[in-house]
Design a protein around this motif. Structure first.
Motif, PDB file in Angstrom:
ATOM      1  N   PRO A  76      -1.620  14.130  -2.829  1.00  0.00           N
ATOM      2  CA  PRO A  76      -0.593  13.259  -3.429  1.00  0.00           C
ATOM      3  C   PRO A  76       0.222  12.598  -2.323  1.00  0.00           C
ATOM      4  O   PRO A  76       0.668  13.273  -1.395  1.00  0.00           O
ATOM      5  N   LYS A  77       0.376  11.271  -2.440  1.00  0.00           N
ATOM      6  CA  LYS A  77       0.989  10.547  -1.327  1.00  0.00           C
ATOM      7  C   LYS A  77       2.504  10.549  -1.404  1.00  0.00           C
ATOM      8  O   LYS A  77       3.186  10.619  -0.393  1.00  0.00           O
ATOM      9  N   HIS A  78       2.999  10.463  -2.624  1.00  0.00           N
ATOM     10  CA  HIS A  78       4.435  10.315  -2.779  1.00  0.00           C
ATOM     11  C   HIS A  78       5.129  11.666  -2.796  1.00  0.00           C
ATOM     12  O   HIS A  78       4.685  12.596  -3.441  1.00  0.00           O
ATOM     13  N   ALA A 126       5.771  13.107  -6.164  1.00  0.00           N
ATOM     14  CA  ALA A 126       4.562  13.637  -6.809  1.00  0.00           C
ATOM     15  C   ALA A 126       4.239  15.019  -6.235  1.00  0.00           C
ATOM     16  O   ALA A 126       3.874  15.941  -6.973  1.00  0.00           O
ATOM     17  N   GLU A 181       2.550   6.591  -8.399  1.00  0.00           N
ATOM     18  CA  GLU A 181       1.240   6.888  -7.849  1.00  0.00           C
ATOM     19  C   GLU A 181       0.191   6.751  -8.940  1.00  0.00           C
ATOM     20  O   GLU A 181       0.449   7.067 -10.101  1.00  0.00           O
ATOM     21  N   GLU A 182      -0.984   6.285  -8.550  1.00  0.00           N
ATOM     22  CA  GLU A 182      -2.069   6.076  -9.498  1.00  0.00           C
ATOM     23  C   GLU A 182      -3.347   6.317  -8.727  1.00  0.00           C
ATOM     24  O   GLU A 182      -3.629   5.617  -7.762  1.00  0.00           O
ATOM     25  N   PHE A 229      -5.381  12.514  -6.420  1.00  0.00           N
ATOM     26  CA  PHE A 229      -3.998  12.794  -6.807  1.00  0.00           C
ATOM     27  C   PHE A 229      -3.643  14.257  -6.536  1.00  0.00           C
ATOM     28  O   PHE A 229      -2.589  14.556  -5.989  1.00  0.00           O
TER      29      PHE A 229
END
Ligand code: ADP
Ligand code: MG
Length: 240
Positions: free
Chosen positions: A227-229, A232, A216-217, A223
């Motif tokens: 957070p998408k992942h 993360a 993720e970036e 973030f």
């Protein structure tokens, strides 16, 4: 300022950097976070060739590090590196720690180097410690000297690898304050840290690594806010 294009690195069979693509612009502050062993230190160490890459392209300050003719020593002189362990020379006073590289490598006359060192010590709030030895300083003070020493070479990039992880909690703030001041001055910085308050406040972008890959970036508000992942999200939950 820094471009990774499809960078891979292996330690024997361990795939420690897996297809890294990353671009850091001048004046940008990039925070790298992720679980222990995810490749953060290896990533940051490739930037000044402390770790060579095995595949892909890495361009730092216009120099392609895969180019056999690249002048790595010249590049290293443009990059300041602050580690978790302060790594000051124990047998040298604070001022001599700071002036060593400018005198030896840049051939700066001693008087001039000392003048610049004093300005840097003022900046990190340690002017009165000029003649102290590292072991006479607290961890936070040593780390501030280490930052001043990094800055003495007038670097174009500053790299930080968990600069506050070895510090007692009450000393973390003083080091982060110096780093924030540096960020506000426009320095290009790559910072591996778990200090999410710093990331939120100072970073332009946050990168999350896991198992050698960037998952993720995003800008910090994105973030931290969303957070998408899954990995993360897990990582952030466990920091709370
Ligand atoms: P992080 O900084 O995120 O904790 P590192 O970049 O230090 O992660 O390490 C990533 C992985 O590479 C880990 O599994 C670590 O054990 C391994 N590693 C790091 N340095 C070396 C080395 N010099 N030789 C072999 N394996 C290494
Ligand atoms: Mg590390």
């Amino acid at each position: 300022m820094i471009t990774f294009k499809g960078v891979h690195k292996w330690f024997k069979t361990l795939h420690v950097l897996n297809d890294i693509n990353l671009h850091v612009t001048p004046g940008e502050v990039l925070v790298v976070c992720g679980p222990s062993g995810s490749g953060k230190s290896t990533l940051i160490r490739t930037i000044n060739q402390l770790e060579p890459i095995n595949q892909g392209e890495l361009i730092v300050d216009g120099i392609n590090l895969s180019d056999k003719k690249a002048d790595i020593n010249k590049l290293r002189a443009e990059i300041g590196f602050v580690f978790q362990q302060f790594n000051l020379y124990p047998h040298l006073s604070v001022i001599n720690n700071i002036t060593l590289a400018p005198i030896k490598i840049r051939k700066t006359p001693r008087a001039e180097a000392e003048k610049q060192a004093m300005a840097l010590l003022e900046r990190v709030g340690l002017a009165e410690k000029r003649d102290a030895y590292p072991l006479q300083l607290s961890g936070g003070q040593q780390q501030r000297v280490a930052i001043a020493r990094g800055l003495a070479m007038k670097p174009r990039i500053m790299l930080f690898d968990e600069p506050t992880s070895a510090l007692d909690p009450e000393m973390i703030g003083e080091v982060l304050a110096v780093m924030k001041d540096l960020a506000l001055s426009g320095m290009t910085m790559v910072v591996v840290t778990h200090e999410m308050g710093f990331a939120r406040e100072v970073a332009h972008r946050v990168v999350f690594m896991d198992h050698g890959a960037i998952l993720e970036e995003a800008p910090p508000n994105e973030f931290f806010g969303n957070p998408k992942h899954e990995r993360a999200q897990q990582f952030l939950r466990q920091l709370l």
